[in-house]
Motif scaffolding. Structure first.
Motif, short mmCIF file in Angstrom:
data_model
loop_
_atom_site.label_atom_id
_atom_site.label_comp_id
_atom_site.label_asym_id
_atom_site.label_seq_id
_atom_site.Cartn_x
_atom_site.Cartn_y
_atom_site.Cartn_z
N VAL A 119 13.41 -3.40 -4.10
CA VAL A 119 12.62 -2.61 -5.05
C VAL A 119 12.20 -1.29 -4.41
O VAL A 119 12.25 -0.23 -5.03
N SER A 120 11.79 -1.36 -3.13
CA SER A 120 11.37 -0.14 -2.43
C SER A 120 12.56 0.79 -2.20
O SER A 120 12.44 2.01 -2.29
N LYS A 121 13.72 0.21 -1.92
CA LYS A 121 14.93 1.01 -1.73
C LYS A 121 15.32 1.71 -3.03
O LYS A 121 15.76 2.87 -3.03
N GLU A 122 15.16 1.01 -4.15
CA GLU A 122 15.49 1.61 -5.44
C GLU A 122 14.51 2.74 -5.76
O GLU A 122 14.91 3.80 -6.27
N ALA A 123 13.23 2.53 -5.46
CA ALA A 123 12.24 3.59 -5.68
C ALA A 123 12.55 4.81 -4.82
O ALA A 123 12.45 5.96 -5.28
N LYS B 30 0.84 -1.21 0.00
CA LYS B 30 0.00 0.00 0.00
C LYS B 30 0.87 1.25 0.00
O LYS B 30 0.56 2.24 -0.68
N LYS B 31 1.96 1.22 0.78
CA LYS B 31 2.87 2.35 0.83
C LYS B 31 3.57 2.55 -0.53
O LYS B 31 3.83 3.68 -0.94
N MET B 32 3.85 1.45 -1.22
CA MET B 32 4.46 1.55 -2.55
C MET B 32 3.51 2.24 -3.52
O MET B 32 3.91 3.11 -4.31
N GLU B 33 2.23 1.87 -3.46
CA GLU B 33 1.22 2.51 -4.31
C GLU B 33 1.08 3.99 -3.96
O GLU B 33 0.94 4.84 -4.84
N GLU C 208 10.15 5.06 2.23
CA GLU C 208 10.91 4.73 3.44
C GLU C 208 10.10 3.79 4.34
O GLU C 208 10.64 2.81 4.89
N GLU C 209 8.81 4.09 4.50
CA GLU C 209 7.94 3.25 5.33
C GLU C 209 7.75 1.87 4.68
O GLU C 209 7.72 0.84 5.37
N ALA C 210 7.64 1.86 3.35
CA ALA C 210 7.50 0.59 2.64
C ALA C 210 8.73 -0.29 2.86
O ALA C 210 8.60 -1.50 3.11
#
Length: 318
Positions: free
Chosen positions: A54-58, A9-12, A37-39
């Protein structure tokens, strides 16, 4: 699973903040940064390290778009290193480290870029030695193109690459790394003399690791002729001694020398390689005999200065 669902959800949410709306004409990178960051924290708690990367790259891309390249590269690097031991396939963290290195370089942090490539290369050695060798060579080629007046690279970076390659039997790539080091340091200020002499002896030992006495002799003779102070240095003396032992075809003296304390002047991995080298009666000892019988002198314009005896304490031995 609750952590993973919350992270998705945080990624979205992060993706939405990166976009625009009818009433928001510019991306809100600050809000996107917080969401990613939260994701990342949630993915880590849920132990899904592939999505964590993936979240770190985003997150890093958002920082990059804010002009914060060093912070973005740091996020990529720390994420990849943290995930390295948690994922089965290290290809993804390796690619992440490569991207971090390119951003460090883009920002002008050459040393940090090279150190990151070394980390990536070492990781890749586990599953693709050929590609790993390319990465480690890339780590040292960052240096020679510096502008005149910029400091020459850290010798530690070169030696870390050479050690990793030698440890994995990639002798040609290791020699290539040493040659890049010499391109950067050779004939520069005298403060690099010890490093240069050490590099020449290292190249000779690498050739012996390949079972090539003729190649080792060729390198030593070139060093005696072209490198200021090499022949008179402790490194040159060691080189001359093992050439003389090989010329006499005395296996006992040769192997005793290779295992002796004199090789403590080399980096640990090269010293270990030297200890493993056994006299091979099938070597082209003619090359050793020819070099041993010569009184090779420095060429015109290359000073053959006398050097104080070098102690092993003078070096950073790893």
């Amino acid at each position: 699973m609750a952590y993973i669902a919350a992270a998705e959800k945080k990624m979205e949410e992060g993706k939405k903040w990166e976009g625009t709306t009818l009433f928001r004409w510019k991306p809100d990178y600050f809000s996107a940064q917080k969401a990613y960051e939260e994701a990342a924290k949630l993915f880590r708690k849920g132990r899904n390290y592939t999505r964590y990367l993936v979240s770190k790259e985003a997150l890093a891309i958002v920082l990059y778009n804010q002009g914060r390249l060093l912070k973005g590269a740091s996020e990529l690097e720390t994420g990849a290193l943290e995930a390295m031991s948690e994922v089965k396939d290290t290809k993804l963290p390796t690619k992440i480290l490569e991207k971090a290195a390119s951003w460090y370089r883009e920002k002008g942090s050459i040393d940090r870029s090279s150190r990151t490539l070394v980390k990536a290369g070492k990781m890749m050695l586990e599953y693709d030695k050929k590609s790993a060798a390319k990465l480690l060579i890339k780590a040292v080629t960052a240096y020679p193109d510096r502008k005149e007046g910029d400091p020459v690279s850290s010798t530690d970076t070169y030696e870390a690459c050479v050690a990793a390659l030698v440890r994995n039997g990639l002798f040609d790539a290791a020699d290539e790394c040493v040659r890049f080091q010499l391109d950067a340091q050779w004939k520069s200020d005298s403060e690099y003399n010890h490093s240069i002499w050490k590099a020449w002896l290292t190249r000779a030992i690498i050739q012996l690791g390949k079972d090539d006495m003729k190649g080792a002799c060729k390198i030593i003779e070139q060093g005696f002729k072209e490198v200021q102070g090499f022949k008179a240095s402790a490194f040159g003396n060691v080189a001359q001694k093992f050439v003389d032992a090989a010329a006499r075809e005395n296996a006992e003296i040769f192997e005793s020398l290779m295992k002796g304390e004199e090789f403590l002047v080399l980096s640990n991995e090269i010293g270990k390689l030297a200890k493993k080298i056994k006299f091979n009666p099938n070597w082209d000892v003619g090359a050793a005999k020819e070099l041993s019988s010569k009184d090779v002198q420095p060429e015109a314009g290359v000073a053959g200065e006398e050097c104080e005896e070098l102690k092993t304490d003078d070096f950073d031995i790893r």
